[in-house]
Design a protein around this motif. Structure first.
Motif, short mmCIF file in Angstrom:
data_model
loop_
_atom_site.label_atom_id
_atom_site.label_comp_id
_atom_site.label_asym_id
_atom_site.label_seq_id
_atom_site.Cartn_x
_atom_site.Cartn_y
_atom_site.Cartn_z
N ALA A 1 -0.99 -7.58 -5.84
CA ALA A 1 -0.50 -9.41 -5.12
C ALA A 1 0.26 -8.98 -4.23
N ASN A 2 1.06 -8.72 -4.25
CA ASN A 2 2.36 -9.49 -3.74
C ASN A 2 3.16 -7.78 -2.86
N PHE A 3 2.21 -6.55 -2.44
CA PHE A 3 2.89 -5.96 -2.12
C PHE A 3 1.54 -5.02 -0.77
N VAL A 4 1.75 -4.16 0.49
CA VAL A 4 1.02 -3.30 1.05
C VAL A 4 1.35 -1.94 0.41
N SER A 5 0.46 -1.20 -0.36
CA SER A 5 0.82 0.07 -0.85
C SER A 5 -0.22 1.13 -0.15
N TRP A 6 0.93 1.96 -0.05
CA TRP A 6 0.80 3.53 0.97
C TRP A 6 1.09 4.72 0.23
N GLY A 7 -0.03 5.52 0.11
CA GLY A 7 -0.12 6.83 -0.91
C GLY A 7 0.14 8.05 -0.31
N PHE B 1 -6.20 11.50 -6.19
CA PHE B 1 -5.61 10.95 -6.73
C PHE B 1 -6.43 10.48 -8.09
N GLU B 2 -7.73 9.64 -7.08
CA GLU B 2 -9.09 9.12 -8.38
C GLU B 2 -9.40 10.49 -8.52
N GLN B 3 -10.10 11.40 -8.22
CA GLN B 3 -10.45 12.98 -8.91
C GLN B 3 -9.44 12.76 -10.49
N GLN B 4 -8.70 12.61 -10.19
CA GLN B 4 -8.17 13.10 -11.83
C GLN B 4 -7.33 11.55 -12.15
N TYR B 5 -7.27 10.76 -11.41
CA TYR B 5 -6.54 9.65 -12.41
C TYR B 5 -7.27 8.41 -12.63
N GLY B 6 -7.74 8.55 -11.89
CA GLY B 6 -9.79 7.11 -12.36
C GLY B 6 -9.23 6.61 -10.99
N LEU B 7 -10.52 5.37 -10.76
CA LEU B 7 -10.49 4.43 -10.00
C LEU B 7 -9.73 3.96 -9.75
N VAL B 8 -8.93 3.00 -10.68
CA VAL B 8 -8.44 2.31 -11.16
C VAL B 8 -6.58 2.48 -10.86
N HIS B 9 -6.08 1.84 -9.95
CA HIS B 9 -5.65 2.52 -9.20
C HIS B 9 -4.59 1.33 -7.45
N PRO B 10 -3.41 0.82 -7.49
CA PRO B 10 -3.05 0.32 -6.91
C PRO B 10 -3.85 0.44 -5.06
N PHE B 11 -3.81 -0.34 -4.78
CA PHE B 11 -4.92 -0.28 -3.00
C PHE B 11 -3.75 0.10 -2.28
N PHE B 12 -4.44 1.69 -1.89
CA PHE B 12 -3.46 2.67 -0.73
C PHE B 12 -3.95 2.37 0.29
N TYR B 13 -3.81 1.61 1.63
CA TYR B 13 -4.30 1.49 2.38
C TYR B 13 -5.02 3.40 2.82
N ALA B 14 -5.77 3.91 2.97
CA ALA B 14 -5.79 5.15 3.96
C ALA B 14 -5.68 4.76 5.02
N GLN C 1 3.34 -10.52 5.92
CA GLN C 1 4.91 -10.60 5.72
C GLN C 1 5.08 -10.41 4.17
N LYS C 2 4.61 -9.72 3.73
CA LYS C 2 5.33 -8.29 2.53
C LYS C 2 5.54 -7.15 2.59
N LEU C 3 6.27 -6.77 1.58
CA LEU C 3 6.89 -5.39 1.33
C LEU C 3 6.10 -4.17 1.16
N VAL C 4 6.41 -3.08 1.38
CA VAL C 4 6.03 -1.99 1.37
C VAL C 4 6.10 -1.95 0.25
N PHE C 5 4.95 -1.19 -0.58
CA PHE C 5 5.45 -0.26 -1.66
C PHE C 5 4.60 1.33 -0.81
N LEU C 6 6.00 2.70 -1.93
CA LEU C 6 5.74 3.62 -0.91
C LEU C 6 6.00 4.35 -1.79
N TYR C 7 4.48 5.38 -2.23
CA TYR C 7 4.48 6.96 -3.12
C TYR C 7 4.50 7.22 -2.95
#
Length: 336
Positions: free
Chosen positions: A131-137, A70-83, A97-103
């Protein structure tokens, strides 16, 4: 953040998207899917990136493969996807106590590049998600991303979803978004979802805080009860020691021999008193002084008749036993 509805309505024209709102309590065979996730591997570390020009699939775990690609194609500015594995993200979200953003990323879909460049990686979306979600892709065609795609069955891409931990290792889908969308549209949906789900998260957080407070209060009450019980035990022990000491003293007194002392005054009066053999000659002087007999001042001595012995200041600390006053003796008061 404001929500410009006029821009939103204008951007929705010709929009190819299917947005599905599911009940909060739905858990779609996730347990089975998460069992498959467990076979992918153990916990992995993150915050490291693969070195350049190294094939991702031969060197790194699947989570890093998606992130590096993803970073190779779209750069380093992206949501913090937990690896990390998705079940670990669920636990993070539950703890925070947060929602999960799934991509789910479909690299070959024609709508994917513009969505990633213009929407998902826009600075305002990145800041809001971080700021408001825990993101995973994950890639929708391999590894855990494929498992999630199998469970969620997206009808179109780009595919995003907002999920929450449900029970055990399962999850509940509270919002899913399919098809291209602008940053304003995505933010509108995320903001609305956050407002709708926020009270339930807040209530759960409040319950946990109240439970911790109750636990602390219970421990404090237990500590106070223990301290009170300990103090009561100490007082009881001190009281028992006093009782034992008094009993010992009484026993000692009972074992002590009595000495009958007959005192004859210069005016012919006689006074008899019983003393203990361990009492001192000074106690006899105190007794005589307490009588206040006329003609007897403070300057006098006690004299035994036979053999004649004179007892004065120098003999005050002598015990009656040592003086030979046991079991009885007659003493005369001799004025000086």
């Amino acid at each position: 953040m404001s929500r410009p509805l006029d821009i939103l309505e204008a951007s929705c024209a010709g929009l190819v998207r299917r947005m599905v709102r599911l009940p909060q309590t739905i858990s779609r065979a996730v347990d089975q899917g998460l069992d498959l996730m467990r076979d992918v591997g153990g916990p992995r570390n993150h915050h490291q990136f693969p070195p350049p020009n190294v094939p991702v699939h031969n060197t790194f775990q699947p989570e890093w493969g998606f992130l590096a690609s993803f970073e190779q194609q779209y750069g380093l500015v992206h949501p913090f996807f937990y690896a990390c594995r998705f079940v670990e993200v669920l636990k993070m979200a539950q703890d925070e106590q947060k929602l999960v953003f799934l991509y789910l990323h479909s690299p070959n879909h024609p709508f994917t590049p513009p969505f990633c460049k213009n929407t998902l990686c826009s600075e305002v979306v990145v800041q809001f998600l971080d700021a408001n979600f825990v993101s995973w892709g994950g890639a929708a065609d391999r590894d855990e991303g494929l498992h999630m795609a199998t469970m969620l069955r997206p009808a179109s891409f780009p595919f995003c979803a907002v999920v929450v931990p449900h029970s055990g290792d399962s999850l509940a889908v509270v919002q899913q978004m399919e098809g291209p969308m602008t940053p304003e549209e995505l933010l509108e949906i995320l903001q609305t979802t956050l407002e709708e789900q926020g009270p339930s998260l807040g209530n759960k957080r409040a319950k946990e805080i109240e439970k911790r407070r109750t636990d602390i209060r219970l421990r404090q009450e237990q500590d106070a009860a223990y301290s009170t019980s300990l103090l009561a035990d100490q007082l009881q022990e001190e009281e028992s020691q006093l009782v034992r000491k008094k009993k010992h003293q009484d026993n000692a007194n009972a074992k002590a021999q009595n000495a009958q002392i007959l005192i004859r005054f210069p005016n012919g009066e006689r006074m008899e008193k019983t003393f203990l053999e361990r009492d001192k000659i000074g106690d006899i002087f105190k007794f005589v002084d307490s009588l206040g007999t006329s003609g007897v001042g403070s300057n006098y001595k006690l004299v035994s008749s036979f053999p004649r012995k004179v007892y004065g200041v120098d003999q005050m600390e002598m015990t009656l036993k040592d003086a030979g006053f046991y079991p009885k003796i007659t003493l005369f008061i001799e004025l000086e």
